[in-house]
Write a protein that holds these residues in place. Structure first.
Motif, mmCIF file in Angstrom:
data_model
loop_
_atom_site.group_PDB
_atom_site.id
_atom_site.type_symbol
_atom_site.label_atom_id
_atom_site.label_comp_id
_atom_site.label_asym_id
_atom_site.label_seq_id
_atom_site.Cartn_x
_atom_site.Cartn_y
_atom_site.Cartn_z
ATOM 1 N N SER A 1 -24.014 1.590 7.027
ATOM 2 C CA SER A 1 -22.862 2.495 7.124
ATOM 3 C C SER A 1 -22.603 3.132 5.768
ATOM 4 N N ILE A 2 -22.187 4.386 5.806
ATOM 5 C CA ILE A 2 -21.903 5.119 4.555
ATOM 6 C C ILE A 2 -20.505 5.725 4.636
ATOM 7 N N MET A 3 -19.730 5.564 3.566
ATOM 8 C CA MET A 3 -18.446 6.251 3.427
ATOM 9 C C MET A 3 -18.518 7.092 2.163
ATOM 10 N N THR A 4 -17.859 8.237 2.174
ATOM 11 C CA THR A 4 -17.918 9.119 1.011
ATOM 12 C C THR A 4 -16.511 9.397 0.506
ATOM 13 N N LEU A 5 -16.294 9.163 -0.777
ATOM 14 C CA LEU A 5 -14.984 9.414 -1.395
ATOM 15 C C LEU A 5 -15.163 10.497 -2.456
ATOM 16 N N THR A 6 -14.510 11.641 -2.218
ATOM 17 C CA THR A 6 -14.656 12.748 -3.169
ATOM 18 C C THR A 6 -13.378 12.914 -4.000
ATOM 19 N N GLN A 7 -13.507 13.627 -5.118
ATOM 20 C CA GLN A 7 -12.338 13.927 -5.945
ATOM 21 C C GLN A 7 -11.335 14.767 -5.168
ATOM 22 N N GLN A 8 -11.856 15.631 -4.286
ATOM 23 C CA GLN A 8 -10.974 16.478 -3.482
ATOM 24 C C GLN A 8 -10.071 15.617 -2.585
ATOM 25 N N MET A 9 -10.639 14.525 -2.038
ATOM 26 C CA MET A 9 -9.848 13.636 -1.176
ATOM 27 C C MET A 9 -8.776 12.911 -1.981
ATOM 28 N N LEU A 10 -9.111 12.524 -3.206
ATOM 29 C CA LEU A 10 -8.116 11.851 -4.051
ATOM 30 C C LEU A 10 -6.969 12.803 -4.371
ATOM 31 N N SER A 11 -7.311 14.047 -4.721
ATOM 32 C CA SER A 11 -6.214 14.954 -5.075
ATOM 33 C C SER A 11 -5.420 15.360 -3.839
ATOM 34 N N ALA A 12 -6.094 15.550 -2.701
ATOM 35 C CA ALA A 12 -5.359 15.948 -1.491
ATOM 36 C C ALA A 12 -4.407 14.847 -1.031
ATOM 37 N N SER A 13 -4.757 13.584 -1.271
ATOM 38 C CA SER A 13 -3.885 12.486 -0.824
ATOM 39 C C SER A 13 -2.943 12.026 -1.930
ATOM 40 N N GLY A 14 -3.111 12.573 -3.139
ATOM 41 C CA GLY A 14 -2.234 12.186 -4.253
ATOM 42 C C GLY A 14 -2.496 10.774 -4.746
ATOM 43 N N THR A 15 -3.733 10.299 -4.654
ATOM 44 C CA THR A 15 -4.056 8.955 -5.153
ATOM 45 C C THR A 15 -4.976 9.052 -6.367
ATOM 46 N N LEU A 16 -4.941 7.987 -7.173
ATOM 47 C CA LEU A 16 -5.849 7.887 -8.309
ATOM 48 C C LEU A 16 -6.883 6.819 -7.973
ATOM 49 N N ILE A 17 -8.058 6.905 -8.559
ATOM 50 C CA ILE A 17 -9.103 5.942 -8.229
ATOM 51 C C ILE A 17 -8.668 4.519 -8.574
ATOM 52 N N GLU A 18 -7.854 4.368 -9.629
ATOM 53 C CA GLU A 18 -7.421 3.013 -9.983
ATOM 54 C C GLU A 18 -6.385 2.463 -9.003
ATOM 55 N N ILE B 1 0.854 -1.185 0.000
ATOM 56 C CA ILE B 1 0.000 0.000 0.000
ATOM 57 C C ILE B 1 0.892 1.239 0.000
ATOM 58 N N SER B 2 0.590 2.194 -0.872
ATOM 59 C CA SER B 2 1.392 3.421 -0.897
ATOM 60 C C SER B 2 1.067 4.271 0.333
ATOM 61 N N LEU B 3 2.017 5.113 0.703
ATOM 62 C CA LEU B 3 1.791 6.024 1.838
ATOM 63 C C LEU B 3 0.590 6.928 1.536
ATOM 64 N N ASN B 4 0.460 7.331 0.270
ATOM 65 C CA ASN B 4 -0.671 8.183 -0.108
ATOM 66 C C ASN B 4 -2.005 7.490 0.151
ATOM 67 N N LYS C 1 -2.920 7.781 3.682
ATOM 68 C CA LYS C 1 -3.445 9.137 3.954
ATOM 69 C C LYS C 1 -4.900 9.232 3.515
ATOM 70 N N LEU C 2 -5.190 8.620 2.374
ATOM 71 C CA LEU C 2 -6.575 8.640 1.880
ATOM 72 C C LEU C 2 -7.493 7.896 2.859
#
Ligand code: 5GP
Ligand code: MN
Length: 322
Positions: free
Chosen positions: A219-236, A195-198, A201-202
């Protein structure tokens, strides 16, 4: 199955594809069948619309899966794998219907039965298991590339032989794939242990979004584009996130709300992809079908056009049925 085999033996140029944002089974079945048909000296092209997750890059011959489908007019047959409906392959669904023969290989109970030929078995653990049956019926030898692809597909779709779709056949086929050279430690190392450090963080951001319904069953979790960019991860780069929400005690239905990229939101007209995971007491596929999606009893999904507050209201309402 025999009609399909007769047809495949007559085919010269086949396009194989699977659903966009592919998981381990989509990639494993695509690669496994592609490498097998190639041994019959059939020309094959493997296509997927999306970038492939980093965790599957170790698979032998993964580079054979391209983001370019080539010239559609050249193919005599198209094989669609692990898709409950044709739209799941993405934008190319409009052009592949011009290919003379379509073969649909899938294990979703909600499969719409498109295509001239079909191998559909909702009891099969995975599409990779159906590909194995086809390869065996055709007497194609299993090489190490096929072994890795099918082992990884079965492992991914059974949650490492933990989900309720795990059967004696899942173990028997996996056993055979390991004998043909698939190394379970190597697969687990790449798919689960790196697992990457990023990504860590995500995860911390994602855990902060967890909400549980009043009765504790949803239970609900929410994943936004802002969270991906802030953590430096891509959805893939991220998979299996929803499982954290599913492990919470007493939860019967876990939901992940994934905000699509702005470009895709415009193209597909949907703001969110909603993933559902059930503990078995509620039919997630039936809930997803109510919104035009589909899947399995325990794992399903749908796309929706709504704002986040609207969507949360819709999803929290699911808890009344739990
Ligand atoms: P995921 O939540 O990982 O996207 O998908 C879980 C399961 O539901 C998978 O078996 C997948 O094929 C199915 N699924 C997810 N989204 C959709 C959708 O929009 N339409 C249909 N028909 N099936 C979906
Ligand atoms: Mn599958």
């Amino acid at each position: 199955m025999h009609n399909i085999i007769n047809h495949l033996k007559k085919s010269n140029n086949i396009l194989l594809t699977t659903h966009s944002h592919p998981d381990g089974d989509a990639i494993g079945s695509l690669l496994g069948l592609g490498l097998a048909l190639e041994q019959l000296k059939i020309k094959v092209s493997l296509y997927n619309e999306s970038a492939l997750p980093i965790v599957y890059q170790f698979l032998p011959s993964i580079h054979r899966i391209k983001k370019d489908a080539g010239n559609i007019g050249d193919y005599d047959t198209v094989i669609i794998l692990d898709c409950s409906d044709l739209h799941r392959i993405g934008a190319i669904c409009e052009s592949v219907i011009k290919i003379p023969v379509m073969i649909n290989i899938d294990h979703h109970s909600t499969n719409t039965r498109f295509g001239e030929f079909q191998i559909i078995d909702p009891v099969a653990s995975s599409t990779s298991e159906l590909v194995y049956r086809l390869i065996k019926e055709m007497d194609i030898p299993i090489n190490v590339g096929i072994a890795y692809a099918l082992y990884t597909g079965i492992m991914a779709d059974t949650g490492s032989f933990r989900f309720s779709n795990t059967t004696p056949a899942s173990f028997e086929i996996s056993h055979e794939m390991v004998k043909h050279g698939a190394d379970p430690h190597k697969v687990a190392h790449h798919v689960y242990e790196t697992i990457s450090l990023n990504r860590i963080k995500l995860l911390t951001m994602l855990f902060d979004t967890i909400e549980v319904s009043e009765n504790g069953k949803l239970s609900i979790m929410t994943l936004t584009q802002q969270m991906l960019s802030a953590s430096g991860t891509l959805i893939e780069d991220v998979n299996g996130l929803i499982n954290y929400a599913k492990r919470i005690e007493n939860v019967k239905l876990a939901v992940l709300l994934y905000e699509r990229k702005a470009s895709l939101r415009r193209k597909s007209g949907s703001e969110f992809h909603v993933s559902l995971r059930s503990d078995g007491t509620v039919n997630a596929a039936a809930l997803a079908m109510g919104f035009g999606g589909g899947g399995h009893h325990n794992a399903a999904g749908f796309d929706i056009r709504a704002t986040l507050p609207e969507l949360k209201k819709i999803v929290f309402d699911f808890s009344k049925h739990l």
